[in-house]
Design a protein around this motif. Sequence first.
Motif, PDB file in Angstrom:
ATOM      1  N   GLY A  23      -3.404  37.099 -37.429  1.00 21.40           N
ATOM      2  CA  GLY A  23      -4.616  36.786 -38.382  1.00 21.40           C
ATOM      3  C   GLY A  23      -5.112  35.471 -38.141  1.00 21.40           C
ATOM      4  N   LEU A  24      -4.692  34.417 -37.157  1.00 23.17           N
ATOM      5  CA  LEU A  24      -5.447  33.309 -36.585  1.00 23.17           C
ATOM      6  C   LEU A  24      -6.247  33.848 -35.606  1.00 23.17           C
ATOM      7  CD1 LEU A  24      -5.541  30.193 -36.242  1.00 23.17           C
ATOM      8  CD2 LEU A  24      -3.872  30.499 -34.430  1.00 23.17           C
ATOM      9  N   LEU A  25      -5.910  34.813 -34.885  1.00 25.88           N
ATOM     10  CA  LEU A  25      -6.905  35.209 -33.769  1.00 25.88           C
ATOM     11  C   LEU A  25      -8.179  35.664 -34.388  1.00 25.88           C
ATOM     12  CD1 LEU A  25      -7.325  36.036 -30.711  1.00 25.88           C
ATOM     13  CD2 LEU A  25      -6.665  38.100 -31.155  1.00 25.88           C
ATOM     14  N   ASN A  26      -8.010  36.668 -35.336  1.00 26.42           N
ATOM     15  CA  ASN A  26      -9.255  37.272 -36.319  1.00 26.42           C
ATOM     16  C   ASN A  26     -10.066  36.136 -36.680  1.00 26.42           C
ATOM     17  OD1 ASN A  26      -8.293  39.754 -35.730  1.00 26.42           O
ATOM     18  ND2 ASN A  26      -7.229  39.891 -37.721  1.00 26.42           N
ATOM     19  N   THR A  27      -9.533  35.049 -37.179  1.00 26.07           N
ATOM     20  CA  THR A  27     -10.439  34.015 -37.602  1.00 26.07           C
ATOM     21  C   THR A  27     -11.029  33.358 -36.421  1.00 26.07           C
ATOM     22  OG1 THR A  27      -9.286  33.956 -39.474  1.00 26.07           O
ATOM     23  CG2 THR A  27     -10.656  32.032 -38.852  1.00 26.07           C
ATOM     24  N   ILE A  28     -10.380  32.966 -35.650  1.00 27.07           N
ATOM     25  CA  ILE A  28     -10.991  31.966 -34.235  1.00 27.07           C
ATOM     26  C   ILE A  28     -11.969  32.997 -33.476  1.00 27.07           C
ATOM     27  CG2 ILE A  28      -9.153  30.413 -34.353  1.00 27.07           C
ATOM     28  CD1 ILE A  28      -7.926  31.765 -32.146  1.00 27.07           C
ATOM     29  N   VAL A  29     -11.787  34.186 -33.211  1.00 23.70           N
ATOM     30  CA  VAL A  29     -12.384  35.155 -32.438  1.00 23.70           C
ATOM     31  C   VAL A  29     -13.913  34.800 -33.000  1.00 23.70           C
ATOM     32  CG1 VAL A  29     -13.322  37.256 -32.044  1.00 23.70           C
ATOM     33  CG2 VAL A  29     -11.183  36.613 -31.458  1.00 23.70           C
ATOM     34  N   ALA A  30     -14.219  35.227 -34.365  1.00 26.14           N
ATOM     35  CA  ALA A  30     -15.450  35.177 -35.237  1.00 26.14           C
ATOM     36  C   ALA A  30     -16.017  33.512 -34.907  1.00 26.14           C
ATOM     37  CB  ALA A  30     -15.254  35.332 -36.743  1.00 26.14           C
ATOM     38  N   LEU A  31     -15.069  32.670 -35.185  1.00 25.84           N
ATOM     39  CA  LEU A  31     -15.605  31.039 -34.955  1.00 25.84           C
ATOM     40  C   LEU A  31     -16.304  30.764 -33.849  1.00 25.84           C
ATOM     41  CD1 LEU A  31     -13.018  29.459 -37.408  1.00 25.84           C
ATOM     42  CD2 LEU A  31     -15.377  30.201 -38.059  1.00 25.84           C
ATOM     43  N   ARG A  32     -15.254  31.081 -32.616  1.00 22.62           N
ATOM     44  CA  ARG A  32     -15.655  30.749 -31.367  1.00 22.62           C
ATOM     45  C   ARG A  32     -16.724  31.556 -30.852  1.00 22.62           C
ATOM     46  NH1 ARG A  32     -12.876  28.700 -26.905  1.00 22.62           N
ATOM     47  NH2 ARG A  32     -14.451  28.540 -25.106  1.00 22.62           N
ATOM     48  N   LEU A  86      -5.292  35.562 -24.955  1.00 25.37           N
ATOM     49  CA  LEU A  86      -5.507  34.458 -23.939  1.00 25.37           C
ATOM     50  C   LEU A  86      -6.684  34.930 -23.153  1.00 25.37           C
ATOM     51  CD1 LEU A  86      -1.730  33.669 -22.568  1.00 25.37           C
ATOM     52  CD2 LEU A  86      -3.267  32.417 -24.353  1.00 25.37           C
ATOM     53  N   LEU A  87      -6.922  35.981 -22.929  1.00 24.31           N
ATOM     54  CA  LEU A  87      -7.964  36.474 -22.354  1.00 24.31           C
ATOM     55  C   LEU A  87      -9.582  36.102 -22.866  1.00 24.31           C
ATOM     56  CD1 LEU A  87      -7.112  39.932 -20.653  1.00 24.31           C
ATOM     57  CD2 LEU A  87      -7.799  37.766 -19.423  1.00 24.31           C
ATOM     58  N   HIS A  88      -9.296  36.077 -24.309  1.00 20.62           N
ATOM     59  CA  HIS A  88     -10.676  35.762 -25.329  1.00 20.62           C
ATOM     60  C   HIS A  88     -11.130  34.316 -24.459  1.00 20.62           C
ATOM     61  CE1 HIS A  88      -9.501  38.875 -27.889  1.00 20.62           C
ATOM     62  NE2 HIS A  88     -10.650  38.819 -28.281  1.00 20.62           N
ATOM     63  N   VAL A  89     -10.343  33.433 -24.412  1.00 15.78           N
ATOM     64  CA  VAL A  89     -10.654  32.183 -23.956  1.00 15.78           C
ATOM     65  C   VAL A  89     -10.774  31.934 -22.438  1.00 15.78           C
ATOM     66  CG1 VAL A  89      -8.507  30.952 -23.981  1.00 15.78           C
ATOM     67  CG2 VAL A  89     -10.317  29.702 -24.604  1.00 15.78           C
ATOM     68  N   LEU A  90     -10.357  32.696 -21.665  1.00 17.75           N
ATOM     69  CA  LEU A  90     -10.430  32.743 -20.407  1.00 17.75           C
ATOM     70  C   LEU A  90     -11.863  33.240 -19.866  1.00 17.75           C
ATOM     71  CD1 LEU A  90      -6.924  33.358 -19.042  1.00 17.75           C
ATOM     72  CD2 LEU A  90      -8.238  31.269 -19.418  1.00 17.75           C
ATOM     73  N   VAL A  91     -12.216  34.501 -20.611  1.00 21.92           N
ATOM     74  CA  VAL A  91     -13.120  35.109 -20.351  1.00 21.92           C
ATOM     75  C   VAL A  91     -14.047  35.153 -21.664  1.00 21.92           C
ATOM     76  CG1 VAL A  91     -14.529  37.155 -19.405  1.00 21.92           C
ATOM     77  CG2 VAL A  91     -12.341  36.390 -18.452  1.00 21.92           C
ATOM     78  N   VAL A  92     -15.323  34.402 -21.743  1.00 21.72           N
ATOM     79  CA  VAL A  92     -16.185  34.370 -22.865  1.00 21.72           C
ATOM     80  C   VAL A  92     -17.286  35.126 -22.718  1.00 21.72           C
ATOM     81  CG1 VAL A  92     -17.026  33.014 -24.589  1.00 21.72           C
ATOM     82  CG2 VAL A  92     -15.089  32.120 -23.533  1.00 21.72           C
ATOM     83  N   HIS A  93     -17.246  36.457 -23.024  1.00 23.07           N
ATOM     84  CA  HIS A  93     -18.568  37.415 -22.941  1.00 23.07           C
ATOM     85  C   HIS A  93     -18.423  38.391 -23.989  1.00 23.07           C
ATOM     86  CE1 HIS A  93     -21.019  40.392 -21.298  1.00 23.07           C
ATOM     87  NE2 HIS A  93     -21.898  39.429 -20.752  1.00 23.07           N
ATOM     88  N   ALA A  94     -19.477  38.597 -24.639  1.00 24.22           N
ATOM     89  CA  ALA A  94     -19.521  39.688 -25.854  1.00 24.22           C
ATOM     90  C   ALA A  94     -18.756  41.099 -25.619  1.00 24.22           C
ATOM     91  CB  ALA A  94     -20.778  39.632 -26.572  1.00 24.22           C
ATOM     92  N   ALA A  95     -19.227  41.734 -24.565  1.00 25.42           N
ATOM     93  CA  ALA A  95     -18.910  42.972 -24.132  1.00 25.42           C
ATOM     94  C   ALA A  95     -17.605  43.092 -23.918  1.00 25.42           C
ATOM     95  CB  ALA A  95     -19.758  43.364 -23.039  1.00 25.42           C
ATOM     96  N   THR A 159      -6.232  25.629 -27.555  1.00 28.21           N
ATOM     97  CA  THR A 159      -5.138  25.193 -28.455  1.00 28.21           C
ATOM     98  C   THR A 159      -4.878  26.431 -29.342  1.00 28.21           C
ATOM     99  OG1 THR A 159      -5.283  22.834 -28.462  1.00 28.21           O
ATOM    100  CG2 THR A 159      -3.885  23.762 -29.967  1.00 28.21           C
ATOM    101  N   LEU A 160      -5.687  26.949 -30.171  1.00 24.81           N
ATOM    102  CA  LEU A 160      -5.632  28.049 -31.075  1.00 24.81           C
ATOM    103  C   LEU A 160      -5.266  29.293 -30.494  1.00 24.81           C
ATOM    104  CD1 LEU A 160      -8.079  26.748 -33.871  1.00 24.81           C
ATOM    105  CD2 LEU A 160      -5.840  26.508 -34.060  1.00 24.81           C
ATOM    106  N   PHE A 161      -5.869  29.525 -29.337  1.00 29.18           N
ATOM    107  CA  PHE A 161      -5.737  30.682 -28.562  1.00 29.18           C
ATOM    108  C   PHE A 161      -4.242  30.889 -28.219  1.00 29.18           C
ATOM    109  CE2 PHE A 161     -10.278  30.662 -28.856  1.00 29.18           C
ATOM    110  CZ  PHE A 161     -10.746  31.942 -29.090  1.00 29.18           C
ATOM    111  N   ALA A 162      -3.977  29.713 -27.630  1.00 25.36           N
ATOM    112  CA  ALA A 162      -2.471  29.440 -27.147  1.00 25.36           C
ATOM    113  C   ALA A 162      -1.486  29.548 -28.165  1.00 25.36           C
ATOM    114  CB  ALA A 162      -2.236  28.372 -26.566  1.00 25.36           C
ATOM    115  N   VAL A 163      -1.844  29.080 -29.481  1.00 26.63           N
ATOM    116  CA  VAL A 163      -0.525  29.239 -30.651  1.00 26.63           C
ATOM    117  C   VAL A 163      -0.552  30.612 -31.086  1.00 26.63           C
ATOM    118  CG1 VAL A 163      -0.493  28.687 -32.884  1.00 26.63           C
ATOM    119  CG2 VAL A 163      -1.074  26.863 -31.155  1.00 26.63           C
TER     120      VAL A 163
END
Length: 459
Positions: A23-32, A86-95, A159-163
């Motif tokens: 639930g946290l990931l769904n929100t922070i992916v959109a915000l990031r 974790l990969l969301h924050v390590l590789v920031v690319h839309a595709a 932080t939030l991705f790690a949490v």
Amino acid sequence: MLPTLLPIGSLLAGIALLLLGSGLLNTIVALRGGLEGFSDTTLGLIGSTYFLGFFLGAFVAPRLIRRMGHIRAFAFFGAAVAACMLLHVLVVHAAFWMVLRVITGVALVGFYTVIESWLNEQTTSERRGQVFAVYMVVNLLALAGAQQLLRLDGPGNFTLFAVAAIFACLSLLPVTMTRLPQPQLGHTPKLDLRMVWRAAPAAFVGALSSGIGMGAFWSLGPIYGQRIGLDPTGIAMLMSSAILGGALLQWPIGRLSDSGDRRRALGLVAAAAAITGAVMAALGDVTGSIEAVALAGFFIFGGAAFTIYPVTVAHLIDHVHQQDILAGNTGILFLHGVGAAIGPMIAGALLGFAGPAGLPLHFAIAFAPLAVFALLQARRGSDEIVDEAAHFSPMLRTSPTALDMVAPDAEASTKAQPDAGDQAASEPLGASADGTTDTAAEPLVETVDAPRTAPAPNS
């Protein structure tokens, strides 16, 4: 009730921890994504790929679980979800994010399938309704609590991705330690959309409309908050208000659904969701208290929109024979999944065109046709029950396995059918659904002994 819940406490703890992370990931992916400068259309596509994964998971997850066994499959899905987080924050690319969202959606369906098949196996038929109601409460509370984790740090940091990943890993501990015997995964009946349309056209349209609306809510609700100037704490409150509205208004809307023609109830709640969206879109640019309007609007919208899927499932069950309940609900899950996959794309385009008002405008567009169609259907004649009336109960769209809990009386007849999970299986909150549950999520329905005869609607 406590002796019933204690043996399955590890399962409930596992799903609660998982939903805190996902639930946290769904929100922070959109915000990031918004902070990285992704366009609204791109953010909508990223949201759609998550629900595409949820849809595909209905085909893939049952095969993997049968091959690995429940505990190993659960660990497999957990590792996949944590790595993707974790990969969301390590590789920031839309595709690249789109690929990660597909994998995450598939894995989460696997999580739900493992947990729900275990719940189904460990609970007697007399207790399934109560146990599944507790399960849905755990789902809703975890999803609401996940939004409050935004207070820990900003979405621009690690932080939030790690949490989120930590919670996904922690969810493995209680489940992999369980001593419960591994259940046999049931078979999913063949998909038959024509049967759904013939039996209950309002349910057909309701499932599709619910997916279109709720898929956009889960994917782009945080972006709407970001666009109107809310900070992370405000966005957390915004999303939580919709979830809490959906939880608190379930009982009165369920009573309305059970007391008369469900098509009329479906039309009224769809109209409430559509009108709320239209009012939010109209007032967003002309009021100085946009945050108050957004919070109130999301609360009312959530209260109406979260109930559309369970009313839809209950209406379908009213109009099919016992042996067709699981096949019919499979069709409802399929339609909801299709809607959830295309909804964020449409909403993303509207956000890009109309600004913040685009999302509530999308809600109005998604639910207004359902309101009109359901109310017109109610005027055509009385709502006749085929076998036994269903009883409304909250259920998020999750996995096809939940259907065994929805219609336990039909379970034996479906287990003799060919394995449609290897042929044409389909996915909920409602998943949740959500069927994610949007997720999505999106409700549980159980049959009762006394048939309900709906009064004829006023002409």
